[in-house]
Motif scaffolding. Structure first.
Motif: not given
Lengths: 262, 182
Positions: B70, B73-74, B77-78
């Motif tokens: 997780t 993934r974050q 995305q950033r």
């Protein structure tokens, strides 16, 4: 091209196969040079990974952060549970003001006392560490000096309340050097003493209670591994690496499992 | 402290060291590993009641792995440049000989690559994970399969390839180090 048996050889190496399959693979290993080499490589890699890699210890600051985050979680969950009398205690502003002044010293003492009290109630881990360290410092590390399991085991029968698994694992690097008795959880526990390189490993065995202990702990630089086998609770204590300690634990567990079957 | 918290501390907290160790091998920095472990312990505490009969260590390490995924993934995305672990298992094994030691994220210094630790850190995520769970955390094939959410057969083949690749690079490094040191 790889031998089609290579995955089964690996599974055998990882102790993931039953006895019949293991015997089958052993037979294959006798004549397949490629798989013999594979087995040796797997061994070397394991020794390297369990011996040469850094032991990452959990930082103390992280433990504190985790405790705080669990405290916050408890605090958030408490109002929902409607417990009678679970009203939140708050520091009156008067006391807050007093604490910042003259009373600060007294408060600090009280806080220190509050945190120190739990340390007085000795847990089994404390008892084990205490006995382990004392045994290293004193001349009473061993009551019965012997590398022969057939001497150590009967000695326990006369001096302790339990009969733990005892064996010399010298070929595997864990030499049986003797046994002693320890008083643990209000009973006479058996301690089997092994030497591994320059380290001493104490394996404690005592009658398991209703709540067997499992898992591992590090305290004052000593590693502890707890497990239960049959009616006995075991704990291995040492300052060796985790890998070296676990290897002995596995040997003892396999031995206990064999004893139980026979 | 209430009963539930006490039970959690007695049953799960002993595996904090294992969780941290595993996170250190997964994450790219000690700080990332700490964040992952803190989040994992909180999730474990929330989901603790659902734990029935399964091995606590394997259960906790599964949560650590999920938290790490997780977090990755974050970060992705950033816009932080990281390579995500390959989710599919179509049998497409990256050509490791050609790519050489390509670490995830920031580059690893040359001297760090020369140690076994550096070689493991440079392994593709899927290989590193299965290897660490087996060799360091000593999980069974079944437990690794559950933790990584792939069939046991895949665990076995990944483990075999991971070991093969690592062994090759380790031997090569041992031979090469003779003249690699200036």
């Amino acid at each position: 091209m790889q031998c089609p048996e290579s995955l089964r050889v690996q599974a055998h190496f990882d102790r993931e196969v039953d006895a019949v399959t293991a015997a089958d693979i052993e037979r294959h290993l006798e004549h397949c040079i490629e798989c013999q080499e594979l087995y040796q490589e797997l061994k070397q890699l394991r020794v390297g990974m369990r011996g040469e890699l850094p032991q990452f210890e959990t930082p103390g600051a992280l433990r504190t952060r985790i405790r705080r985050s669990l405290d916050r979680e408890d605090a958030a969950a408490a109002p929902r549970s409607h417990r009678p009398g679970a009203t939140k205690w708050r520091l009156p502003s008067f006391w807050a003001g007093a604490a910042s002044g003259l009373a600060a010293g007294a408060m600090a003492a009280a806080v220190a006392f509050f945190f120190l009290v739990p340390l007085r109630t000795t847990s089994v881990t404390d008892e084990l560490i205490g006995d382990h360290v004392t045994s290293l410092l004193s001349s009473r590390m061993i009551d019965v000096i012997s590398t022969d399991q057939h001497t150590v085991k009967p000695w326990f029968a006369g001096h302790t309340d339990v009969s733990p698994v005892v064996a010399d694992f010298k070929p595997q690097g864990y030499e049986l050097i003797g046994g002693r008795v320890a008083y643990l959880e209000h009973q006479r526990a058996a301690v089997v003493v092994y030497r591994h390189g320059r380290h001493i490993i104490n394996v404690f065995g005592w009658a398991a209670t209703q709540r067997p202990i499992a898992g591992e702990k590090t305290r004052n630089g000593y590693h502890l591994v707890y497990w239960k086998a049959g009616d006995l609770q075991y704990c291995a204590v040492s300052d060796t690496s985790w890998g070296e300690l676990h290897a002995l634990v596995r040997l003892l567990q396999q031995l206990a499992a064999r004893d139980a079957r026979s | 402290m209430d009963e539930r918290r006490r039970r959690f501390e007695a049953q799960v907290l002993p595996y904090l060291d294992a969780a941290y160790r595993f996170a250190r091998w997964l994450a790219r920095s000690p700080a990332d590993a700490e964040d992952v472990v803190q989040e994992a312990m909180l999730r474990a505490y929330r989901g603790f009641d659902g734990l029935r009969g399964s091995d606590v260590k394997a259960w906790l390490l599964t949560i650590v792995r999920n938290c790490h995924s997780t977090a990755l993934r974050q970060q992705h995305q950033r816009g932080v440049m990281v390579s995500l672990p390959e989710e599919d298992d179509s049998g497409a094994i990256p050509d490791l000989v050609a790519t050489g030691l390509e670490p995830e994220g920031e580059s690893i210094r040359r001297d760090e690559q020369l140690t076994l630790e550096g070689l493991i850190a440079a392994l593709p995520h899927d290989y590193r994970e299965v290897l660490v769970l087996r060799e360091i955390e000593e999980l069974s094939y079944r437990e690794i399969a559950e933790a990584t959410q792939v069939p046991i057969g895949t665990v076995m083949s990944r483990l075999a390839r991971a070991r093969l690749v690592l062994k090759k690079q380790w031997s090569a490094q041992a031979e090469g180090s003779l003249h690699a040191v200036p």
